[in-house]
Scaffold this motif. Sequence first.
Motif, mmCIF file in Angstrom:
data_model
loop_
_atom_site.group_PDB
_atom_site.id
_atom_site.type_symbol
_atom_site.label_atom_id
_atom_site.label_comp_id
_atom_site.label_asym_id
_atom_site.label_seq_id
_atom_site.Cartn_x
_atom_site.Cartn_y
_atom_site.Cartn_z
ATOM 1 N N ALA A 165 6.304 -4.693 7.480
ATOM 2 C CA ALA A 165 6.974 -3.404 7.228
ATOM 3 C C ALA A 165 6.767 -2.425 8.375
ATOM 4 O O ALA A 165 6.978 -1.226 8.215
ATOM 5 C CB ALA A 165 6.460 -2.808 5.921
ATOM 6 N N ARG A 181 2.822 7.929 6.886
ATOM 7 C CA ARG A 181 4.180 8.062 6.324
ATOM 8 C C ARG A 181 4.134 8.726 4.948
ATOM 9 O O ARG A 181 4.955 9.583 4.629
ATOM 10 C CB ARG A 181 4.810 6.679 6.146
ATOM 11 C CG ARG A 181 5.256 5.988 7.420
ATOM 12 C CD ARG A 181 5.921 4.677 6.999
ATOM 13 N NE ARG A 181 6.173 3.772 8.105
ATOM 14 C CZ ARG A 181 6.496 2.487 7.939
ATOM 15 N NH1 ARG A 181 6.564 1.972 6.728
ATOM 16 N NH2 ARG A 181 6.740 1.726 8.978
ATOM 17 N N VAL A 200 13.286 -3.909 8.723
ATOM 18 C CA VAL A 200 12.616 -4.286 7.475
ATOM 19 C C VAL A 200 13.665 -4.694 6.431
ATOM 20 O O VAL A 200 13.503 -5.688 5.717
ATOM 21 C CB VAL A 200 11.715 -3.137 6.963
ATOM 22 C CG1 VAL A 200 11.024 -3.536 5.665
ATOM 23 C CG2 VAL A 200 10.671 -2.755 8.015
ATOM 24 N N GLY A 217 0.820 -1.211 0.000
ATOM 25 C CA GLY A 217 0.000 0.000 0.000
ATOM 26 C C GLY A 217 0.854 1.261 0.000
ATOM 27 O O GLY A 217 2.066 1.225 -0.231
ATOM 28 N N GLU A 218 0.209 2.362 0.286
ATOM 29 C CA GLU A 218 0.895 3.669 0.296
ATOM 30 C C GLU A 218 1.857 3.748 1.480
ATOM 31 O O GLU A 218 1.528 3.319 2.583
ATOM 32 C CB GLU A 218 -0.135 4.804 0.439
ATOM 33 C CG GLU A 218 -1.365 4.669 -0.422
ATOM 34 C CD GLU A 218 -1.068 4.738 -1.899
ATOM 35 O OE1 GLU A 218 -0.250 5.586 -2.291
ATOM 36 O OE2 GLU A 218 -1.643 3.941 -2.665
ATOM 37 N N GLY A 219 3.034 4.292 1.233
ATOM 38 C CA GLY A 219 3.958 4.599 2.326
ATOM 39 C C GLY A 219 4.482 3.400 3.097
ATOM 40 O O GLY A 219 4.965 3.542 4.221
ATOM 41 N N VAL A 220 4.445 2.212 2.506
ATOM 42 C CA VAL A 220 4.938 1.037 3.237
ATOM 43 C C VAL A 220 6.463 0.998 3.294
ATOM 44 O O VAL A 220 7.034 0.237 4.069
ATOM 45 C CB VAL A 220 4.420 -0.300 2.643
ATOM 46 C CG1 VAL A 220 2.936 -0.456 2.892
ATOM 47 C CG2 VAL A 220 4.749 -0.426 1.172
ATOM 48 N N GLY A 221 7.115 1.806 2.447
ATOM 49 C CA GLY A 221 8.579 1.867 2.466
ATOM 50 C C GLY A 221 9.235 1.231 1.253
ATOM 51 O O GLY A 221 10.436 0.918 1.277
ATOM 52 N N GLY A 280 8.373 -2.387 11.350
ATOM 53 C CA GLY A 280 9.531 -2.120 12.198
ATOM 54 C C GLY A 280 10.367 -0.948 11.699
ATOM 55 O O GLY A 280 9.927 -0.163 10.854
ATOM 56 N N SER A 281 11.581 -0.858 12.245
ATOM 57 C CA SER A 281 12.501 0.205 11.815
ATOM 58 C C SER A 281 12.997 -0.104 10.399
ATOM 59 O O SER A 281 12.851 -1.221 9.901
ATOM 60 C CB SER A 281 13.694 0.276 12.770
ATOM 61 O OG SER A 281 14.493 -0.875 12.592
ATOM 62 N N SER A 328 10.136 2.430 -1.833
ATOM 63 C CA SER A 328 11.285 3.123 -2.454
ATOM 64 C C SER A 328 12.504 3.086 -1.548
ATOM 65 O O SER A 328 13.633 2.901 -2.026
ATOM 66 C CB SER A 328 10.973 4.582 -2.817
ATOM 67 O OG SER A 328 9.647 4.882 -2.737
ATOM 68 N N THR A 329 12.282 3.257 -0.255
ATOM 69 C CA THR A 329 13.406 3.259 0.686
ATOM 70 C C THR A 329 14.106 1.907 0.690
ATOM 71 O O THR A 329 15.341 1.812 0.610
ATOM 72 C CB THR A 329 12.887 3.556 2.112
ATOM 73 O OG1 THR A 329 12.037 4.694 2.063
ATOM 74 C CG2 THR A 329 14.015 3.784 3.080
ATOM 75 N N ASP A 336 9.449 -0.953 -8.508
ATOM 76 C CA ASP A 336 8.574 -0.433 -7.466
ATOM 77 C C ASP A 336 7.157 -0.502 -8.043
ATOM 78 O O ASP A 336 6.776 0.361 -8.822
ATOM 79 C CB ASP A 336 8.996 1.013 -7.167
ATOM 80 C CG ASP A 336 8.287 1.611 -5.968
ATOM 81 O OD1 ASP A 336 7.198 1.134 -5.606
ATOM 82 O OD2 ASP A 336 8.835 2.587 -5.399
HETATM 83 N N1 LIG Z 1 10.245 1.360 8.415
HETATM 84 C C1 LIG Z 1 9.981 2.664 8.413
HETATM 85 N N2 LIG Z 1 9.763 3.329 9.562
HETATM 86 C C2 LIG Z 1 9.484 4.649 9.551
HETATM 87 N N3 LIG Z 1 9.407 5.427 8.446
HETATM 88 C C3 LIG Z 1 9.607 4.817 7.269
HETATM 89 C C4 LIG Z 1 9.897 3.415 7.187
HETATM 90 N N4 LIG Z 1 10.051 3.093 5.881
HETATM 91 C C5 LIG Z 1 9.855 4.245 5.182
HETATM 92 N N5 LIG Z 1 9.606 5.272 6.013
HETATM 93 C C6 LIG Z 1 9.331 6.662 5.623
HETATM 94 O O1 LIG Z 1 8.006 6.693 5.103
HETATM 95 C C7 LIG Z 1 7.936 7.546 3.950
HETATM 96 C C8 LIG Z 1 7.465 6.721 2.752
HETATM 97 O O2 LIG Z 1 8.477 5.779 2.432
HETATM 98 P P1 LIG Z 1 8.712 5.297 0.933
HETATM 99 O O3 LIG Z 1 9.908 4.416 0.925
HETATM 100 O O4 LIG Z 1 8.679 6.471 0.010
HETATM 101 O O5 LIG Z 1 7.376 4.404 0.729
HETATM 102 P P2 LIG Z 1 6.642 3.944 -0.599
HETATM 103 O O6 LIG Z 1 7.659 3.954 -1.713
HETATM 104 O O7 LIG Z 1 6.151 2.578 -0.269
HETATM 105 O O8 LIG Z 1 5.528 4.938 -0.810
HETATM 106 C C9 LIG Z 1 9.330 8.139 3.768
HETATM 107 O O9 LIG Z 1 9.349 9.391 4.394
HETATM 108 C C10 LIG Z 1 10.226 7.151 4.494
HETATM 109 O O10 LIG Z 1 11.394 7.768 5.003
#
Ligand SMILES: Nc1ncnc2c1ncn2[C@@H]1O[C@H](COP(=O)(O)OP(=O)(O)O)[C@@H](O)[C@H]1O
Length: 212
Positions: A185, A144, A192, A11-15, A187-188, A17-18, A94
């Motif tokens: 997803a 997030r 993850v 889903g949205e903001g799961v992390g 945890g820290s 890209s990071t 992604d």
């Molecule tokens: N495990 C995590 N804990 C806290 N914040 C996170 C975590 N993973 C990602 N974030 C933060 O959440 C936001 C969305 O992350 P992102 O990687 O862009 O997600 P997605 O690509 O799934 O939308 C960013 O600001 C990122 O730094």
Amino acid sequence: MHGLFISFEGGEGVGKSTQIARLADRLRGHGHEVIVTLEPGGTPLGTELRRLVLNPDGHVTPRAEALLYAADRAHHVDTVIEPALAAGKVVITDRYADSSLAYQGVGRALDPQQMRELCEFAVGGRWPEVTILLDVDPIVGLRRARGDGAGDRIEAEGLEFHKAVRAAFLDLAGQDPDRFVVVDASGSLDEVAQRVRVAVDRHLESLPGATR
Ligand SMILES: Nc1ncnc2c1ncn2[C@@H]1O[C@H](COP(=O)(O)OP(=O)(O)O)[C@@H](O)[C@H]1O
Ligand SMILES: Cc1cn([C@H]2C[C@H](O)[C@@H](COP(=O)(O)OP(=O)(O)O)O2)c(=O)[nH]c1=O
């Protein structure tokens, strides 16, 4: 020679890209040639389609939305993914077809069989060797993703929509346990990343020429 195709979903903001950036860095450090790409928008045509389909001020009907994502995907497979795999590279995307099955098939309640056929047509037979499903409560993910803003056209949907999408992804993973790895997803970033590492590394053993 054939590379390795990895998709990240959730889903949205799961992390996604990071975690993709971290994984790509690590794999490059071990000598793999890695391409990081995304949907929608992994090609010049896709960049245009992404703008159209995610415009927060735009109106796109559900079937049109499904077709726009499919067009983006078909072009992405033909011009980016297949050539990279043929050259033996690791391709990390992604989002891929599972996003359409979850967001359009379930979120927009389109016919599941028709969505499956549309996805098969778009991917032209190419499915990932491994799909990492990053799973977290949408309340956490949306917080997030959105920060202070309302987000794009799909992010701006209500919580029920995002809950249905999460359930749909978990359902897809249950149907195809050989391809999917569900990663918690919540945890820290480091926690993850470690889970992602375990999920991906067993697939690297089959790749020639590089250490893990
Ligand atoms: N495990 C995590 N804990 C806290 N914040 C996170 C975590 N993973 C990602 N974030 C933060 O959440 C936001 C969305 O992350 P992102 O990687 O862009 O997600 P997605 O690509 O799934 O939308 C960013 O600001 C990122 O730094
Ligand atoms: C690829 C794809 C994305 N989407 C949606 C999910 C996202 O809301 C949006 C853009 O994806 P993305 O850029 O990955 O957004 P986020 O970083 O917030 O996860 O497009 C679909 O609805 N269907 C699809 O087939």
